[in-house]
Scaffold this motif. Structure first.
Motif, PDB file in Angstrom:
ATOM      1  N   THR A 173       0.842  -1.201   0.000  1.00  0.00           N
ATOM      2  CA  THR A 173       0.000   0.000   0.000  1.00  0.00           C
ATOM      3  C   THR A 173       0.873   1.245   0.000  1.00  0.00           C
ATOM      4  OG1 THR A 173      -1.810  -1.121   1.106  1.00  0.00           O
ATOM      5  CG2 THR A 173      -1.750   1.281   1.311  1.00  0.00           C
ATOM      6  N   GLU A 174       1.924   1.226   0.820  1.00  0.00           N
ATOM      7  CA  GLU A 174       2.831   2.378   0.879  1.00  0.00           C
ATOM      8  C   GLU A 174       3.557   2.575  -0.446  1.00  0.00           C
ATOM      9  OE1 GLU A 174       3.514   1.620   5.629  1.00  0.00           O
ATOM     10  OE2 GLU A 174       5.287   1.784   4.353  1.00  0.00           O
ATOM     11  N   LEU A 175       3.983   1.466  -1.071  1.00  0.00           N
ATOM     12  CA  LEU A 175       4.656   1.578  -2.372  1.00  0.00           C
ATOM     13  C   LEU A 175       3.703   2.121  -3.430  1.00  0.00           C
ATOM     14  CD1 LEU A 175       6.770  -1.701  -2.472  1.00  0.00           C
ATOM     15  CD2 LEU A 175       7.621   0.647  -2.251  1.00  0.00           C
ATOM     16  N   ILE A 176       2.502   1.647  -3.439  1.00  0.00           N
ATOM     17  CA  ILE A 176       1.509   2.095  -4.422  1.00  0.00           C
ATOM     18  C   ILE A 176       1.214   3.573  -4.222  1.00  0.00           C
ATOM     19  CG2 ILE A 176      -0.923   1.862  -5.105  1.00  0.00           C
ATOM     20  CD1 ILE A 176      -0.551  -1.203  -4.456  1.00  0.00           C
ATOM     21  N   THR A 177       1.208   4.015  -2.966  1.00  0.00           N
ATOM     22  CA  THR A 177       0.912   5.412  -2.653  1.00  0.00           C
ATOM     23  C   THR A 177       1.993   6.358  -3.189  1.00  0.00           C
ATOM     24  OG1 THR A 177      -0.278   4.730  -0.682  1.00  0.00           O
ATOM     25  CG2 THR A 177       0.436   7.021  -0.749  1.00  0.00           C
ATOM     26  N   ILE A 178       3.251   5.928  -3.153  1.00  0.00           N
ATOM     27  CA  ILE A 178       4.321   6.828  -3.606  1.00  0.00           C
ATOM     28  C   ILE A 178       4.386   6.922  -5.122  1.00  0.00           C
ATOM     29  CG2 ILE A 178       5.721   6.513  -1.527  1.00  0.00           C
ATOM     30  CD1 ILE A 178       7.588   4.710  -3.226  1.00  0.00           C
ATOM     31  N   CYS A 179       3.713   6.033  -5.822  1.00  0.00           N
ATOM     32  CA  CYS A 179       3.715   6.064  -7.279  1.00  0.00           C
ATOM     33  C   CYS A 179       2.387   6.644  -7.755  1.00  0.00           C
ATOM     34  CB  CYS A 179       3.906   4.657  -7.850  1.00  0.00           C
ATOM     35  SG  CYS A 179       3.957   4.632  -9.651  1.00  0.00           S
ATOM     36  N   ASN A 180       2.378   7.964  -7.978  1.00  0.00           N
ATOM     37  CA  ASN A 180       1.131   8.606  -8.388  1.00  0.00           C
ATOM     38  C   ASN A 180       1.187   9.155  -9.806  1.00  0.00           C
ATOM     39  OD1 ASN A 180       2.853  10.654  -7.854  1.00  0.00           O
ATOM     40  ND2 ASN A 180       1.749  11.385  -6.039  1.00  0.00           N
ATOM     41  N   ASP A 181       2.249   8.890 -10.517  1.00  0.00           N
ATOM     42  CA  ASP A 181       2.358   9.324 -11.911  1.00  0.00           C
ATOM     43  C   ASP A 181       2.665   8.101 -12.775  1.00  0.00           C
ATOM     44  OD1 ASP A 181       2.721  10.532 -14.312  1.00  0.00           O
ATOM     45  OD2 ASP A 181       4.409  11.807 -13.675  1.00  0.00           O
ATOM     46  N   GLU A 182       1.640   7.508 -13.279  1.00  0.00           N
ATOM     47  CA  GLU A 182       1.799   6.270 -14.050  1.00  0.00           C
ATOM     48  C   GLU A 182       2.481   6.502 -15.390  1.00  0.00           C
ATOM     49  OE1 GLU A 182      -2.087   4.493 -14.273  1.00  0.00           O
ATOM     50  OE2 GLU A 182      -2.095   4.018 -12.151  1.00  0.00           O
ATOM     51  N   ALA A 183       2.610   7.773 -15.825  1.00  0.00           N
ATOM     52  CA  ALA A 183       3.232   8.073 -17.114  1.00  0.00           C
ATOM     53  C   ALA A 183       4.749   8.185 -17.018  1.00  0.00           C
ATOM     54  CB  ALA A 183       2.654   9.365 -17.668  1.00  0.00           C
ATOM     55  N   LYS A 184       5.298   8.125 -15.790  1.00  0.00           N
ATOM     56  CA  LYS A 184       6.752   8.240 -15.622  1.00  0.00           C
ATOM     57  C   LYS A 184       7.457   7.100 -16.323  1.00  0.00           C
ATOM     58  CE  LYS A 184       7.446  10.681 -11.315  1.00  0.00           C
ATOM     59  NZ  LYS A 184       7.965  10.623  -9.954  1.00  0.00           N
ATOM     60  N   PRO A 185       8.643   7.359 -16.870  1.00  0.00           N
ATOM     61  CA  PRO A 185       9.415   6.257 -17.458  1.00  0.00           C
ATOM     62  C   PRO A 185       9.837   5.268 -16.368  1.00  0.00           C
ATOM     63  CG  PRO A 185      10.630   8.330 -17.584  1.00  0.00           C
ATOM     64  CD  PRO A 185       9.297   8.638 -16.995  1.00  0.00           C
ATOM     65  N   LEU A 186      10.089   4.074 -16.787  1.00  0.00           N
ATOM     66  CA  LEU A 186      10.400   3.006 -15.834  1.00  0.00           C
ATOM     67  C   LEU A 186      11.626   3.306 -14.977  1.00  0.00           C
ATOM     68  CD1 LEU A 186       9.063   0.352 -15.170  1.00  0.00           C
ATOM     69  CD2 LEU A 186      10.612  -0.782 -16.755  1.00  0.00           C
ATOM     70  N   ASP A 187      12.624   3.997 -15.561  1.00  0.00           N
ATOM     71  CA  ASP A 187      13.832   4.295 -14.774  1.00  0.00           C
ATOM     72  C   ASP A 187      13.589   5.346 -13.695  1.00  0.00           C
ATOM     73  OD1 ASP A 187      13.551   6.311 -16.633  1.00  0.00           O
ATOM     74  OD2 ASP A 187      15.711   6.464 -17.050  1.00  0.00           O
ATOM     75  N   GLU A 188      12.401   5.946 -13.686  1.00  0.00           N
ATOM     76  CA  GLU A 188      12.031   6.901 -12.631  1.00  0.00           C
ATOM     77  C   GLU A 188      10.917   6.356 -11.746  1.00  0.00           C
ATOM     78  OE1 GLU A 188      11.122  10.777 -14.189  1.00  0.00           O
ATOM     79  OE2 GLU A 188      12.732  10.618 -15.673  1.00  0.00           O
ATOM     80  N   CYS A 189      10.636   5.101 -11.879  1.00  0.00           N
ATOM     81  CA  CYS A 189       9.535   4.489 -11.114  1.00  0.00           C
ATOM     82  C   CYS A 189       9.874   4.506  -9.620  1.00  0.00           C
ATOM     83  CB  CYS A 189       9.287   3.056 -11.575  1.00  0.00           C
ATOM     84  SG  CYS A 189       8.042   2.214 -10.581  1.00  0.00           S
ATOM     85  N   PRO A 190       9.090   5.196  -8.816  1.00  0.00           N
ATOM     86  CA  PRO A 190       9.377   5.274  -7.375  1.00  0.00           C
ATOM     87  C   PRO A 190       9.247   3.924  -6.665  1.00  0.00           C
ATOM     88  CG  PRO A 190       7.319   6.413  -7.904  1.00  0.00           C
ATOM     89  CD  PRO A 190       7.922   5.976  -9.200  1.00  0.00           C
ATOM     90  N   ILE A 191       8.418   3.039  -7.184  1.00  0.00           N
ATOM     91  CA  ILE A 191       8.281   1.723  -6.548  1.00  0.00           C
ATOM     92  C   ILE A 191       9.567   0.934  -6.730  1.00  0.00           C
ATOM     93  CG2 ILE A 191       7.061  -0.498  -6.605  1.00  0.00           C
ATOM     94  CD1 ILE A 191       4.518   1.050  -7.396  1.00  0.00           C
ATOM     95  N   LEU A 192      10.070   0.898  -7.962  1.00  0.00           N
ATOM     96  CA  LEU A 192      11.322   0.170  -8.211  1.00  0.00           C
ATOM     97  C   LEU A 192      12.478   0.799  -7.439  1.00  0.00           C
ATOM     98  CD1 LEU A 192      11.005  -0.549 -12.046  1.00  0.00           C
ATOM     99  CD2 LEU A 192      10.587  -2.104 -10.130  1.00  0.00           C
ATOM    100  N   ALA A 193      12.507   2.140  -7.381  1.00  0.00           N
ATOM    101  CA  ALA A 193      13.574   2.826  -6.641  1.00  0.00           C
ATOM    102  C   ALA A 193      13.508   2.486  -5.153  1.00  0.00           C
ATOM    103  CB  ALA A 193      13.459   4.337  -6.856  1.00  0.00           C
ATOM    104  N   ALA A 194      12.318   2.483  -4.603  1.00  0.00           N
ATOM    105  CA  ALA A 194      12.166   2.162  -3.173  1.00  0.00           C
ATOM    106  C   ALA A 194      12.597   0.722  -2.896  1.00  0.00           C
ATOM    107  CB  ALA A 194      10.713   2.380  -2.748  1.00  0.00           C
ATOM    108  N   LEU A 195      12.243  -0.192  -3.799  1.00  0.00           N
ATOM    109  CA  LEU A 195      12.653  -1.589  -3.601  1.00  0.00           C
ATOM    110  C   LEU A 195      14.166  -1.731  -3.708  1.00  0.00           C
ATOM    111  CD1 LEU A 195       9.818  -3.418  -5.590  1.00  0.00           C
ATOM    112  CD2 LEU A 195      10.163  -3.406  -3.114  1.00  0.00           C
ATOM    113  N   GLU A 196      14.776  -1.018  -4.677  1.00  0.00           N
ATOM    114  CA  GLU A 196      16.237  -1.081  -4.820  1.00  0.00           C
ATOM    115  C   GLU A 196      16.928  -0.478  -3.612  1.00  0.00           C
ATOM    116  OE1 GLU A 196      16.352  -0.992  -9.685  1.00  0.00           O
ATOM    117  OE2 GLU A 196      17.038   0.762  -8.585  1.00  0.00           O
ATOM    118  N   ASN A 197      16.440   0.653  -3.123  1.00  0.00           N
ATOM    119  CA  ASN A 197      17.030   1.277  -1.940  1.00  0.00           C
ATOM    120  C   ASN A 197      16.895   0.372  -0.726  1.00  0.00           C
ATOM    121  OD1 ASN A 197      17.887   3.544  -3.288  1.00  0.00           O
ATOM    122  ND2 ASN A 197      16.000   4.687  -2.844  1.00  0.00           N
TER     123      ASN A 197
END
Length: 143
Positions: A107-131
């Motif tokens: 839920t927290e990851l989904i909440t931080i991703c509010n721009d579905e048009a962002k390119p994949l390399d700027e995906c906040p969900i992937l960034a949060a998981l990598e961090n």
């Protein structure tokens, strides 16, 4: 007497399931015909229904085997079965809590991703998981 197909139909399982339970020692045919076909009695049907009901309560095949063993042991009593049921309930409650934690994290990851048009390399969900993975590799910090 039931053939494996009729038993499977009556118990609402597949013939392969019955063969698997036989392989696991949970079920044995009552007898075999001269042609080698397995035949099962009503006890086998009751046992299959018991197995299915126990699975619906979350018991594994090993735990069901334990319950069936207790059921056939003269010295066993309800206390023994109750202990197995309590242990299973505690395991399930632990799993539920773990699933709730995972659900909250998602839920927290989904909440931080509010721009579905962002390119994949700027995906906040992937960034949060990598961090999160980087923090785990570094280990705990000692301040």
């Amino acid at each position: 007497m039931h053939t494996i197909g009729k038993l499977a139909l009556a118990a609402e399982v597949t013939s392969d399931t019955i063969r698997y339970y036989e392989k696991e020692g949970l079920l044995t045919p009552t007898t075999k015909t001269s042609a080698g076909y397995r035949l099962y009695n009503e006890d086998a049907l009751r046992r299959l229904r018991f197995i299915k009901q126990a699975q619906q309560c979350g018991f594994s095949l090993a735990e069901i085997r334990e319950l069936l063993t207790l059921k056939n042991r003269d010295a066993a009593c309800c206390k023994d079965v109750r202990s197995v049921a309590i242990e299973k309930k505690l395991q399930l409650e632990h799993k539920i809590k773990a699933l709730q934690v995972m659900s909250q994290a998602l839920t927290e990851l989904i909440t931080i991703c509010n721009d579905e048009a962002k390119p994949l390399d700027e995906c906040p969900i992937l960034a949060a998981l990598e961090n999160s993975m980087k923090k785990q590799k570094k280990g705990p910090t000692h301040d």
